[in-house]
Scaffold this active site. Structure first.
Site, PDB file in Angstrom:
ATOM      1  N   TYR A 143      26.671  11.778  21.056  1.00  0.00           N
ATOM      2  CA  TYR A 143      25.301  11.077  21.268  1.00  0.00           C
ATOM      3  C   TYR A 143      24.511  11.980  22.126  1.00  0.00           C
ATOM      4  CZ  TYR A 143      22.028   7.366  23.481  1.00  0.00           C
ATOM      5  OH  TYR A 143      20.857   6.780  23.777  1.00  0.00           O
TER       6      TYR A 143
ATOM      7  N   ASN B 106      13.601  13.313   9.090  1.00  0.00           N
ATOM      8  CA  ASN B 106      13.198  12.475   8.101  1.00  0.00           C
ATOM      9  C   ASN B 106      11.651  11.744   8.877  1.00  0.00           C
ATOM     10  OD1 ASN B 106      14.444  13.279   6.185  1.00  0.00           O
ATOM     11  ND2 ASN B 106      16.171  11.549   6.268  1.00  0.00           N
TER      12      ASN B 106
ATOM     13  N   ASP C 276      15.352  -0.321   9.554  1.00  0.00           N
ATOM     14  CA  ASP C 276      16.690  -0.458  10.185  1.00  0.00           C
ATOM     15  C   ASP C 276      17.883  -0.686   9.200  1.00  0.00           C
ATOM     16  OD1 ASP C 276      17.242  -1.401  13.431  1.00  0.00           O
ATOM     17  OD2 ASP C 276      18.905  -1.711  12.131  1.00  0.00           O
TER      18      ASP C 276
ATOM     19  N   LEU D 214      12.840   8.522   4.631  1.00  0.00           N
ATOM     20  CA  LEU D 214      12.024   7.361   5.158  1.00  0.00           C
ATOM     21  C   LEU D 214      10.598   7.590   4.339  1.00  0.00           C
ATOM     22  CD1 LEU D 214      11.514   5.549   7.265  1.00  0.00           C
ATOM     23  CD2 LEU D 214      11.123   7.443   8.911  1.00  0.00           C
TER      24      LEU D 214
ATOM     25  N   ALA E 248      12.739   8.570  20.892  1.00  0.00           N
ATOM     26  CA  ALA E 248      13.597   7.887  21.973  1.00  0.00           C
ATOM     27  C   ALA E 248      14.608   9.133  22.337  1.00  0.00           C
ATOM     28  CB  ALA E 248      14.191   6.465  21.395  1.00  0.00           C
TER      29      ALA E 248
HETATM   30  P1  NAD Z   1      20.640  -0.524  19.412  1.00  0.00           P
HETATM   31  O1  NAD Z   1      21.836  -0.118  18.806  1.00  0.00           O
HETATM   32  O2  NAD Z   1      20.349  -1.944  19.919  1.00  0.00           O
HETATM   33  O3  NAD Z   1      19.386  -0.180  18.553  1.00  0.00           O
HETATM   34  C1  NAD Z   1      19.528   0.930  17.412  1.00  0.00           C
HETATM   35  C2  NAD Z   1      19.026   0.239  16.174  1.00  0.00           C
HETATM   36  O4  NAD Z   1      19.076   1.568  15.378  1.00  0.00           O
HETATM   37  C3  NAD Z   1      19.790  -0.828  15.474  1.00  0.00           C
HETATM   38  O5  NAD Z   1      19.114  -1.694  15.139  1.00  0.00           O
HETATM   39  C4  NAD Z   1      20.705  -0.107  14.406  1.00  0.00           C
HETATM   40  O6  NAD Z   1      20.902  -0.957  13.299  1.00  0.00           O
HETATM   41  C5  NAD Z   1      19.416   1.061  13.952  1.00  0.00           C
HETATM   42  N1  NAD Z   1      20.116   2.267  13.350  1.00  0.00           N
HETATM   43  C6  NAD Z   1      21.049   2.966  13.861  1.00  0.00           C
HETATM   44  N2  NAD Z   1      21.212   3.924  12.984  1.00  0.00           N
HETATM   45  C7  NAD Z   1      20.379   3.871  11.906  1.00  0.00           C
HETATM   46  C8  NAD Z   1      20.121   4.409  10.914  1.00  0.00           C
HETATM   47  N3  NAD Z   1      20.692   5.589  10.475  1.00  0.00           N
HETATM   48  N4  NAD Z   1      18.974   4.140  10.071  1.00  0.00           N
HETATM   49  C9  NAD Z   1      18.482   3.015  10.314  1.00  0.00           C
HETATM   50  N5  NAD Z   1      18.491   2.388  11.446  1.00  0.00           N
HETATM   51  C10 NAD Z   1      19.599   2.616  12.211  1.00  0.00           C
HETATM   52  O7  NAD Z   1      20.292   0.547  20.687  1.00  0.00           O
HETATM   53  P2  NAD Z   1      18.978   0.233  21.699  1.00  0.00           P
HETATM   54  O8  NAD Z   1      19.699   0.242  23.155  1.00  0.00           O
HETATM   55  O9  NAD Z   1      17.901  -0.559  21.427  1.00  0.00           O
HETATM   56  O10 NAD Z   1      18.463   1.755  21.628  1.00  0.00           O
HETATM   57  C11 NAD Z   1      17.333   2.064  20.875  1.00  0.00           C
HETATM   58  C12 NAD Z   1      16.936   3.472  21.075  1.00  0.00           C
HETATM   59  O11 NAD Z   1      16.741   3.986  22.395  1.00  0.00           O
HETATM   60  C13 NAD Z   1      18.105   4.592  20.664  1.00  0.00           C
HETATM   61  O12 NAD Z   1      17.326   5.660  20.115  1.00  0.00           O
HETATM   62  C14 NAD Z   1      18.901   5.003  22.009  1.00  0.00           C
HETATM   63  O13 NAD Z   1      19.173   6.249  22.122  1.00  0.00           O
HETATM   64  C15 NAD Z   1      17.551   4.911  22.937  1.00  0.00           C
HETATM   65  N6  NAD Z   1      17.843   4.613  24.227  1.00  0.00           N
HETATM   66  C16 NAD Z   1      18.216   3.366  24.827  1.00  0.00           C
HETATM   67  C17 NAD Z   1      18.649   3.275  26.074  1.00  0.00           C
HETATM   68  C18 NAD Z   1      19.030   1.745  26.710  1.00  0.00           C
HETATM   69  O14 NAD Z   1      19.351   1.553  27.936  1.00  0.00           O
HETATM   70  N7  NAD Z   1      19.021   0.718  25.740  1.00  0.00           N
HETATM   71  C19 NAD Z   1      18.472   4.152  26.799  1.00  0.00           C
HETATM   72  C20 NAD Z   1      18.219   5.530  26.312  1.00  0.00           C
HETATM   73  C21 NAD Z   1      17.867   5.716  25.102  1.00  0.00           C
END
Ligand code: NAD
Length: 321
Positions: free
Chosen positions: A154, A108, A40, A70, A123
């Site tokens: 997005y 990656n 992360d 990665l 995801a």
């Molecule tokens: P979040 O923002 O809480 O978590 C995303 C994490 O990814 C963060 O910890 C961030 O620091 C890390 N991150 C972002 N870009 C990065 C990079 N280039 N390298 C390393 N780390 C990176 O979001 P979330 O709600 O936990 O979502 C997690 C995943 O689930 C995402 O891919 C999101 O698209 C997907 N998703 C979430 C939801 C939801 O309702 N929460 C719904 C649909 C899809």
């Protein structure tokens, strides 16, 4: 209904593991006996989300941007690519980072899975359906997305990620799975991340007006994070390629959600209507027939219960970011 499928993993890599969903996923994998490497860059995640995990045997944190490469010391047998800003407030603030994470980051993560002969889970999101012209949405629906609208960084990054994942499986035989997550909520969301549940809970606990966009009749279907994580792990274990919808098919209007949060929080807050964002979808509801039939999965936590747990967490541990 309980999820029939389980499979034990030796070493899982979770990109975005310090985020909201990722941190719950890391904890569930450790509980199931896997070693976990969380990768992360903390662009939207928080160290507090994983600080309890740092003590646990088998947990490793690598602070890195997944778009830049990665690699892990130990070969994984499961790679879960969850890195990506996910809330509109975050991806509008980080548009290029979002697109790079969805494209270079996905490449990656796929390469790591291919070279390790690991199972790969992407995801993806209900946002690939855009502002849908069919409700509920099943996996065969192609979506209605504006490629140059404000949300496109997005939506299109995720659509590209799905296409890349599919091409990787077809070209290299990588063992891939696409999960399309619908709105998920629960402890560890940030109060100011712009999503409806944490916004309403923060406002209700502060006694401030709950800001409902538009007339509040737009719907979302909200899945409690424990249910979402169970669905993701069931899809990983199954071996299916997907895409598979993981979400809660019980729709609720934003106005009803605001009223419910006020009631459960015992808050004096009023409701205030504000302008609706551009390209905000009017409806959003998963058809989860595929997940039910193939994975034996469906959500178990009702909205009242999930919101109660979320409100309790915000009272105790919620921060003001
Ligand atoms: P979040 O923002 O809480 O978590 C995303 C994490 O990814 C963060 O910890 C961030 O620091 C890390 N991150 C972002 N870009 C990065 C990079 N280039 N390298 C390393 N780390 C990176 O979001 P979330 O709600 O936990 O979502 C997690 C995943 O689930 C995402 O891919 C999101 O698209 C997907 N998703 C979430 C939801 C939801 O309702 N929460 C719904 C649909 C899809």
């Amino acid at each position: 209904m309980t999820t029939a499928l389980s499979r034990s993993w030796e070493h899982a890599v979770v990109t975005g593991g310090a985020g909201f969903v990722g941190s719950h996923l890391c904890a569930a994998l450790l509980d199931a006996g896997a070693a976990v490497t969380c990768v992360d860059d903390f662009s939207t995640g928080r160290p507090e989300n994983i600080s309890p995990l740092l003590e646990r045997p088998g947990f490793t944190l690598v602070q890195a941007n997944v778009s830049e490469g990665l690699r892990t010391k130990r070969r994984p047998d499961l790679v879960l690519h969850f890195a990506s800003p996910a809330s509109p407030a975050d991806y509008l603030r980080l548009p290029l980072h979002t697109m790079e994470t969805g494209s270079l980051g996905t490449r990656n993560a796929l390469e790591l899975a291919r070279s390790s002969r690991a199972r790969f889970v992407l995801a993806s999101t209900s946002e690939v359906y855009g502002d849908p012209q069919q409700n509920p949405q099943d996996e065969r629906y192609w979506g209605n997305v504006n490629p140059v609208g404000p949300r496109s960084v997005y939506d299109e990054a995720k659509r590209f990620g799905e296409a890349l994942t599919t091409a990787h499986a077809d070209t290299h035989g990588t063992d891939t799975c696409i999960v399309r997550l619908f709105n998920t909520y629960g402890p560890r969301m940030r109060g100011h991340d712009g999503r409806a549940v944490p916004t309403f809970v923060r406002q209700a606990l502060a006694g401030e007006p709950l800001t409902v966009t538009g007339d509040g009749r737009q719907t979302r279907s909200l899945c409690y994070v424990d249910d979402t994580v169970r669905g993701i792990l069931a899809a990983a274990a199954h071996g299916m390629r997907g895409p598979v919808n993981i979400g809660n098919p019980t729709e609720i209007t934003m106005l009803d959600l605001a009223r419910l949060v006020v009631e459960l929080a015992g808050s004096p807050s009023e409701i205030r209507f504000i302008e609706r964002p551009v390209d905000d979808p009017a409806v959003r509801c998963p058809d989860i027939t595929l997940a039910r039939d193939k994975l034996g999965w469906e959500p178990q936590v009702r909205a009242e219960e999930g919101l109660r747990r979320t409100i309790a967490w915000f009272r105790e541990d919620g921060t003001d970011d």
